[in-house]
Design a protein around this motif. Structure first.
Motif, mmCIF file in Angstrom:
data_model
loop_
_atom_site.group_PDB
_atom_site.id
_atom_site.type_symbol
_atom_site.label_atom_id
_atom_site.label_comp_id
_atom_site.label_asym_id
_atom_site.label_seq_id
_atom_site.Cartn_x
_atom_site.Cartn_y
_atom_site.Cartn_z
ATOM 1 N N THR A 54 4.389 -3.336 5.669
ATOM 2 C CA THR A 54 4.022 -1.873 5.378
ATOM 3 C C THR A 54 2.313 -2.350 4.556
ATOM 4 O O THR A 54 1.857 -1.350 5.246
ATOM 5 C CB THR A 54 4.126 -1.119 4.353
ATOM 6 O OG1 THR A 54 4.335 -1.581 2.639
ATOM 7 C CG2 THR A 54 6.118 -0.297 3.654
ATOM 8 N N ALA A 92 15.715 3.405 7.735
ATOM 9 C CA ALA A 92 15.022 4.104 6.846
ATOM 10 C C ALA A 92 14.318 2.511 6.548
ATOM 11 O O ALA A 92 13.408 2.651 6.321
ATOM 12 C CB ALA A 92 16.190 3.708 6.152
ATOM 13 N N ARG A 93 14.512 1.224 6.695
ATOM 14 C CA ARG A 93 13.154 0.832 6.957
ATOM 15 C C ARG A 93 12.077 0.839 7.801
ATOM 16 O O ARG A 93 10.801 0.869 7.605
ATOM 17 C CB ARG A 93 14.628 -0.846 6.885
ATOM 18 C CG ARG A 93 12.810 -1.802 6.308
ATOM 19 C CD ARG A 93 13.802 -3.347 6.354
ATOM 20 N NE ARG A 93 14.545 -3.541 7.911
ATOM 21 C CZ ARG A 93 15.454 -3.747 7.744
ATOM 22 N NH1 ARG A 93 16.631 -3.907 7.357
ATOM 23 N NH2 ARG A 93 16.009 -4.213 9.222
ATOM 24 N N LEU A 95 10.885 3.564 9.206
ATOM 25 C CA LEU A 95 10.386 4.336 8.844
ATOM 26 C C LEU A 95 9.507 3.903 8.034
ATOM 27 O O LEU A 95 8.624 5.140 7.623
ATOM 28 C CB LEU A 95 11.185 6.145 8.783
ATOM 29 C CG LEU A 95 12.139 6.423 9.832
ATOM 30 C CD1 LEU A 95 12.550 7.484 9.493
ATOM 31 C CD2 LEU A 95 11.002 6.949 11.043
ATOM 32 N N GLU A 96 9.941 3.052 7.084
ATOM 33 C CA GLU A 96 8.909 3.608 5.573
ATOM 34 C C GLU A 96 7.921 2.891 5.710
ATOM 35 O O GLU A 96 7.183 2.832 5.489
ATOM 36 C CB GLU A 96 10.097 2.681 4.506
ATOM 37 C CG GLU A 96 9.104 2.066 3.338
ATOM 38 C CD GLU A 96 9.394 1.312 2.124
ATOM 39 O OE1 GLU A 96 9.192 1.210 0.971
ATOM 40 O OE2 GLU A 96 11.566 1.132 2.060
ATOM 41 N N GLU A 97 8.308 1.376 6.912
ATOM 42 C CA GLU A 97 6.802 0.233 7.177
ATOM 43 C C GLU A 97 6.248 1.814 8.125
ATOM 44 O O GLU A 97 5.198 1.274 7.330
ATOM 45 C CB GLU A 97 7.960 -0.008 8.102
ATOM 46 C CG GLU A 97 8.880 -0.984 7.203
ATOM 47 C CD GLU A 97 9.572 -2.258 8.382
ATOM 48 O OE1 GLU A 97 9.847 -2.931 8.062
ATOM 49 O OE2 GLU A 97 9.009 -2.013 9.575
ATOM 50 N N SER A 99 5.439 4.323 7.806
ATOM 51 C CA SER A 99 5.206 5.715 7.265
ATOM 52 C C SER A 99 3.732 5.658 6.940
ATOM 53 O O SER A 99 2.569 6.424 6.722
ATOM 54 C CB SER A 99 5.750 6.075 6.014
ATOM 55 O OG SER A 99 5.573 4.963 4.877
ATOM 56 N N LEU A 100 3.321 4.072 6.560
ATOM 57 C CA LEU A 100 1.361 3.925 6.402
ATOM 58 C C LEU A 100 0.839 3.663 7.188
ATOM 59 O O LEU A 100 -0.287 3.611 6.922
ATOM 60 C CB LEU A 100 1.738 1.722 5.879
ATOM 61 C CG LEU A 100 2.244 1.958 4.299
ATOM 62 C CD1 LEU A 100 1.293 2.385 3.227
ATOM 63 C CD2 LEU A 100 3.468 2.924 3.830
ATOM 64 N N SER A 133 15.120 12.494 8.522
ATOM 65 C CA SER A 133 14.294 11.429 7.820
ATOM 66 C C SER A 133 13.153 11.726 8.397
ATOM 67 O O SER A 133 11.540 10.928 8.321
ATOM 68 C CB SER A 133 14.811 10.068 7.965
ATOM 69 O OG SER A 133 15.892 9.870 7.226
#
Length: 239
Positions: A54, A92-93, A95-97, A99-100, A133
């Motif tokens: 991230t 999910a992993r 999309l989290e990455e 998102s930054l 998501s």
């Protein structure tokens, strides 16, 4: 000369600057910082092969102008290994990455393997899970002939997914954009030799005219990067 719409984003797959084009990217800083002063968008392909921290995405976002955008390729674990099935955890992993990247995140690119036949239930479930998501732009580059029908385009549109217009096209319909009409996404891999061949000047001029006639968010990514042709071609179209 036809005016290019303000929503047009032209770039390359990755931001390496070939030596032959270095003088067209003056200034100091990283390749990404210099690239972002000349072109308004880039496609991150390395995310297809491996995850990024991230903090890496955050650093990239901080190094480019406010109006610059990143398209990001969905990992091959999701598209090629799992083939869109049972992909909740890696999705999910990912999309989290990404998102930054914050407001500088553009479309997510879902490039599918040539052997992946269209299956309505599988694709609908995957896209619905993704949409649960992620509300941003999505572009899909299918390569099996079964994807290029009116019914598939309608299904993609329901999920607000644009179908990529690709060159070379695996079937004639693949050369034209489909799916959700508010986003148009061209991926130009080089032809006749994929990833290597530069596009002729006449082709680039016709493409520029075509892009200028489109509405909505328009992306054009050159993937003929193997010998640096993408950078030249993108600069011509973005001029």
């Amino acid at each position: 000369m036809t005016e290019i719409p303000k929503t047009l984003r032209v770039g390359t797959a990755g931001w390496s600057i070939p030596a032959a084009q270095a003088d067209r990217f003056p200034g100091k800083g990283s390749h990404l910082q210099r690239y972002s002063q000349r072109l308004p968008a880039v496609e991150i392909n390395s995310s297809f092969y491996r995850p990024h921290r991230t903090s890496t995405y955050a650093r990239w976002a901080a190094s480019v102008p406010a109006d610059f955008r990143f398209a990001v390729k969905v990992p091959k674990e999701i598209t090629h290994t799992r083939r869109l099935a049972n992909a909740t955890e890696p999705l999910a992993r990912f999309l989290e990455e990404v998102s930054l990247l914050g407001p500088k995140l553009g479309p997510l690119l879902i490039q599918l393997p040539p052997s992946l036949v269209f299956h309505q239930d599988l694709v609908s479930e995957f896209l619905q899970n993704l949409r649960n998501s992620f509300a941003g732009d999505l572009a899909c580059e299918p390569r099996h002939p079964s994807w290029f029908t009116d019914a598939v385009d309608a299904m993609l549109s329901e999920h607000r997914v644009a179908r990529v217009a690709a060159d070379p096209a695996p079937v004639p319909r693949a050369a034209e954009p489909g799916g959700w009409p508010a986003l148009t996404y061209f991926r130009l891999h080089g032809s006749p030799r994929m990833y290597y061949s530069p596009y002729p000047q006449a082709y680039l001029e016709r493409l520029r005219h075509q892009l200028s006639s489109l509405n909505g968010e328009v992306w054009c990514i050159f993937d003929n990067t193997a010998e640096g042709a993408a950078t030249h071609d993108a600069l011509v179209v973005a001029a």
